[in-house]
Design an enzyme around this catalytic site. Structure first.
Site, mmCIF file in Angstrom:
data_model
loop_
_atom_site.group_PDB
_atom_site.id
_atom_site.type_symbol
_atom_site.label_atom_id
_atom_site.label_comp_id
_atom_site.label_asym_id
_atom_site.label_seq_id
_atom_site.Cartn_x
_atom_site.Cartn_y
_atom_site.Cartn_z
ATOM 1 N N ASP A 93 0.807 -1.147 0.044
ATOM 2 C CA ASP A 93 0.010 0.057 0.088
ATOM 3 C C ASP A 93 0.851 1.346 0.156
ATOM 4 O O ASP A 93 1.823 1.280 0.391
ATOM 5 C CB ASP A 93 -0.859 -0.002 1.326
ATOM 6 C CG ASP A 93 -0.170 -0.068 2.397
ATOM 7 O OD1 ASP A 93 0.944 -0.982 2.543
ATOM 8 O OD2 ASP A 93 -0.352 0.608 3.570
ATOM 9 N N GLU A 94 0.253 2.386 -0.519
ATOM 10 C CA GLU A 94 0.777 3.620 -0.219
ATOM 11 C C GLU A 94 2.124 3.861 -0.559
ATOM 12 O O GLU A 94 2.974 4.694 -0.025
ATOM 13 C CB GLU A 94 0.812 4.028 1.403
ATOM 14 C CG GLU A 94 -0.795 4.155 1.598
ATOM 15 C CD GLU A 94 -0.834 4.405 3.201
ATOM 16 O OE1 GLU A 94 -1.914 5.289 3.733
ATOM 17 O OE2 GLU A 94 0.025 4.265 4.080
#
Lengths: 717, 717
Positions: free
Chosen positions: B329-330
């Site tokens: 993620d991210e």
């Protein structure tokens, strides 16, 4: 006329509260701390408050001068984390290199002993001005002691956090200041031991006496004799890695770890694993009861000593402390009496009784310990003509027998008076002393008295409750063993104890926070108001009466009301003190009147509301008679106050009826007793004695009332 | 006409409270439990109360029929210990061999999987009559689930402890019911994990998602790459022995342990140790802030995959679960954008953007995981055309994107709606659903939705506070994931949640007992009354506003008022509900009036008394504006109630002034906000709207008041 020197001497020997008054009186204009705010425990050997204060802000830094090592740096880091916790300030994680600008400079001369010993220098000095705090210590352990004092000095007011300007020179009165934790009757998980080591360090205790074996369990892994734990521990024991972890944790905090392997008695769990060591054939089962049991090692067989040589040798390698405790207590020798081979051995060797036989055993053990480079310590039963002078005697009988041993040249430590499992109040432990004033010893003899240990025997403690049996009372014992002998103002001790108790929470201690949890579980409800009222003024019965009154086994749950109630009720002490002041206010009887009425009305309400609570929660069933007592004693107290404040004398019939009520309430129930009975007796007697108040001074009258209110001395049967 | 079958269907799908009413209505004369006493959570798939009760006395015994093993026996022993704790009864420690006489018979068919997996059969049946309880389960894990239900059925009354006669057939709605604990932002000691595993088992959760690496720390020992922890962990990590200990502890409770190693972003701590793996040259420092950071592994170099092959291979041997979470993620790819070699690689390989580059990376990782016999799971960023179908998608966006993935044939789990770090109330999490009614999926598609996970992200939790951020709210999520979809009575959920919350304390959870401890430290006093009043009606600001409003680092203390206040104020919810009922009582306005007045008078008093407390405790300084607000909103509320109950309409000037006061109070301070503002607005508006009450029905009028009281929708800037 007092010289400066005289004043310093005086300061060193009186309670801190008095001390501050003295200085305040002499510096009326300076910005000094009020006495209610200083809360050092134990009180240092010498304290001088100065004008000024050192602000604690987010700019706080620590510099280290001279000697530095991991133990010191992690000790400082722990102190800083606690400082952050209290102040909610983010402080620098790293040690500063700018000594001049640092808020705190720690100057340590050398490492000191890596394995802490009896001879470690624990002294330190702390000088705080409005610019900087300087902590000086010859050793890292001394510095750690000083860091605890530093943290105890933190205060806050409208202008922020600060430390008062102060000069402290401190060192312990005794070099041996211990806490025994019995993990054998009930096993305690690692985190229980760790948080208690943290708490010990916070009040400058320095010996963790680890009571590791008992009739009820053997708690340390032996690689040479694995059956000790596979058969003797219910699976609840410390691996050798865990032992090393605890020792390292303790050493990091300047605490010695002394193991105890209790022999020849208290050894059922050994014999479950190795029945061939016993004085009776066996088989043996792990003991589940409390008390003194018969199983004992056979001191007449070489096999026993071979086993112990191997076992104690293994343990000598695991435990680094120079002392090893061999217990030696409470062996009544009944198995010995019945064993013909043992009797024959005694006859053949001219051993006249069991005491001598145990002395023979101790001699053998002593040689084994010497071979493994350990000094022997044991309960005072080990004291015998043949005991060599480098053994240490651990007294559970009292200072007199300790002094006796000292006169014979034996080192000794005291635990009599520090048996915290007996549920006596802190005040009582606080006033016990290893070298009380009424015992005369030469300076040389007195040096043999090394200190003392609080003993947390484990029959009735669980991981949930043990902290509340140790703390905060053990902090008062810690002060007894660290501070000068004549620091003994009980009221001031209790004032500081309450503060220390709260600060122990930041280390994870659960004595306070588990209290309501235990009550919630008992009540099966979050609405515990009335139960809290009851629990707050009862105490577990003292000494060994719990087991007689409410028999349980080592496998029983320790979740009853008796496990929740504290051994030293703050609320009852406050009530008793309020009653005392109320009676002093004769003949007006106005002082504290409304407070006392409010309190007892709350008791009445709680007593009434407890009924339905108990109906819903069978676990509270045993509290039912206490709930009735609570209502009854409240009614008695309220009536007495009404007589007194209206100036209407009570009749002798009324008095007798009320005293009967109180006598009924004074009988323990559910192994609990009200800690307010004597005060209530005073109120009742005072109400009936109102007419005599006209005939004497209020002070004489109060003394008369109090004398009558003492419970009658028990008649011998 | 309802057939039995229909009724059972009905019973399976309505809340237990309703259910009991139904049965009660049909068995008016039998001795049934009242609905307020049943407190199962999660609610079983099928429950039928029967007449009768099974007493629980000290004669309680358990017999095991058919399959038995250590996991089952220790599970039973743990249940018995908790039963003892609640009842204060000493129960036999050994399993009984007398099946006919046993209080509880556990009949287990087989071991089930020793390493619990997604396919484990967790079903059980429980039949309790007034003679005996019989727990049947195909697997040991099913039996463990049933033992928790058994314990939740314990009740007490005047006649003692008992279980109601009942028939339960139960199995989970979803096979994946997890709790993520992020130990990377803040390390959590072993005992924190263990007690949370106990709590998970108590509410039938079955996946511990162990978030082990982050920008802020690398928390697991690698023997192949020791620098990961020597340089990347501040010394705070789990040894491989400790990992095995946690896994064994979890497996004993039927809980899977799935590790997450978040890559290619969230990887600063890896790069501190091995900067050569980074997409920028370094050197790197352990991140101390919160947020999204740039460092990312370089996906274009073979060295990266060699490293990951070795590392993930080592971890695949350590962690026995079939899944391994790779985060994913991210990663914003800023380092990638700036790295010419990476740009050249993309060009050479026809990779058009960072999303595709990460897909390439994932493909490579997938092959590595396959080689080590692990299935891949990652945050939904991993979803890409090339993603093979045996990867699992972990959704933080919501059920719609999860359904989308399911339609494409991917398994998925939901965490959107279960982000417990965002400080939303339990009610909100409770109503989130991995397969909500408004999303249509075929039966086949719906099977791809495996369940969900509560996510305890670790930016603002410490060992002292983490339990209060997880519990009790996660029990509501556990019910969502276990119980039938239409079990969603929020009021009844809160009733049961309070009971479960209290029962979690017996497992050592600290969410409740640390509450007052934190307040005592803040106040530096045991007298925390007024602070308790304030803390009880404020909540930490929601979502990610805390960091914006009250910036801290990962090294800051988490001991402020915001760390003490709960995310879901019971007191505020009760107040709001009282206001609602008070308004329903128009035009009389008597219902709850005195209760509301009492409450707000207490606020007023507390607001006043907080000033001096704050003066003494600088750690409370940030609470000063809240203390003023507390007094102000209390005055507003009391005036409004006075208008209403006297039937005197308030002027519009008064209304506007009060709304302005409330608007001021509604602004968060110290990252806290009052959870009572809307109700207070209702009171103010109602007072001004009294004249319109004559023109419409009370219900219409109340609706009008409530509509006006909604806070104005924020204007987009």
């Amino acid at each position: 006329m007092k010289t400066v020197k005289h004043r310093r001497l005086l300061l060193a020997t009186i309670g801190i509260a008095n001390l501050v008054w003295v200085i305040n009186a002499q510096n009326a204009t300076s910005n000094l701390t009020s006495p209610a705010q200083l809360s050092l425990m134990p009180i240092p050997a010498s304290v001088q408050l100065q004008p000024g204060r050192l602000p604690i802000t987010s700019g706080f830094t620590v510099a280290i001068k001279k000697y530095s090592d991991d133990r010191l740096r992690t000790g400082i880091a722990r102190m800083v984390r606690r400082l952050e916790g209290r102040t909610v300030l983010t402080l620098p994680a790293e040690v500063s290199t700018d000594e001049a600008a640092a808020t705190l400079v720690v100057q340590c001369e050398r490492a000191g002993q890596i394995v802490p010993s009896l001879n470690e220098n624990e002294s330190y000095s702390l000088e705080i001005t409005d610019k900087q705090a300087r902590l000086g210590a010859p050793t890292v352990v001394g510095a750690l002691r000083g860091l605890e004092t530093f943290l105890q000095l933190l205060q806050g007011d409208h202008d922020g956090f600060f430390l008062p300007a102060i000069r402290i020179n401190d060192q312990p009165r005794f070099p041996w200041r211990g806490l025994l934790i019995d993990v054998a009757r009930h096993y305690e998980p690692m985190e229980v031991l760790k948080r208690n080591l943290d708490a010990m360090a916070a009040v400058k205790l320095n010996v963790f006496h680890w009571h590791l074996s008992e009739d009820q369990g053997f708690r340390v892994e032996s690689k040479k004799f694995p059956k000790l734990t596979t058969l003797g521990s219910d699976g609840l024991f410390y691996t050798q890695d865990q032992v090393r972890e605890i020792i390292a944790y303790a050493h990091d905090r300047g605490i010695r770890v002394m193991p105890e392997f209790d022999i020849p008695g208290h050894s059922t769990s050994w014999l479950v694993a190795y029945p061939e060591l016993g004085s009776a054939p066996g088989p043996y089962k792990i003991e589940r009861g409390a008390g003194i049991f018969e199983p004992a090692l056979d001191p007449t067989r070489e096999q026993t000593y071979k086993f112990l040589d191997k076992f104690l040798g293994e343990m000598a390698g695991l435990f680094s402390d120079e002392y090893m405790h061999i217990g030696g207590d409470e062996n009544e020798g009944k198995q010995w009496d019945r064993n013909p081979q043992i009797q024959a051995f005694m006859k053949a060797n001219g051993i006249k009784d069991n005491h001598d036989l145990q002395a023979y055993f101790n001699q053998r053990i002593l040689k084994i310990l010497q071979k493994h480079h350990k000094k022997m310590i044991g309960w005072e039963e080990i004291l015998h003509l043949d005991l060599p002078k480098d053994a240490v005697v651990h007294s559970w009988r009292g200072p007199a027998s300790l002094a006796e041993a000292a006169r014979k040249g034996y080192d000794g430590i005291l635990s009599a008076g520090f048996y915290i499992d007996l549920m006596f109040p802190a005040s009582q432990h606080y006033l016990a002393d290893p070298v009380p004033e009424n015992i005369s010893l030469t300076t040389e003899e007195a040096k043999h008295i090394l200190g003392g240990e609080a003993t947390m025997w484990g029959e009735w403690v669980s991981p949930e409750t043990i902290d509340s049996r140790i703390w905060p009372r053990t902090a008062a014992i810690a002060e007894r063993l660290w501070s000068p002998r004549n620091v003994k103002n009980v009221d001031d001790m209790y004032r500081r104890l309450a503060i220390v108790s709260r600060q122990l929470e930041e280390l994870g201690l659960t004595h306070e926070k588990n209290y309501r949890m235990l009550l919630r579980r008992l009540a099966a409800s979050e609405n515990i108001g009335p139960l809290l009222t009851l629990a707050s003024i009862v105490e577990p019965v003292k000494e060994y009466r719990r087991y007689q009154m409410r028999p349980q086994t080592m496998l029983s749950p320790l979740t009853g009301l008796v496990d929740t109630a504290r051994p030293d009720s703050d609320t009852a002490r406050q009530f008793n003190s309020n009653v005392d002041a109320f009676l002093t206010d004769a003949p007006r009887f106005a002082l504290n009147r409304s407070e006392l009425e409010r309190t007892m009305t709350e008791w009445q309400t709680a007593g009434r509301r407890l009924g339905p609570m108990i109906d819903q929660s069978p676990a509270l069933q045993e509290a039912r008679p206490l709930a009735k007592d609570l209502s009854d004693i409240a009614a008695t107290g309220l009536e007495a106050i009404s007589y007194l404040s209206n100036g209407v004398p009570a009749t002798s019939q009324w008095r007798d009826a009320q005293l009967a009520t109180l006598e009924q309430a004074a009988k323990p129930k559910a192994a609990l007793e009200f800690a307010t009975i004597v005060s209530l007796r005073e109120l009742v007697i005072a109400a009936a004695e109102l007419p005599t108040l006209r005939e004497m001074s209020p002070a004489e009258w109060k003394a008369r009332v109090k004398a009558q209110a003492q419970p009658p001395t028990k008649q011998p049967k």
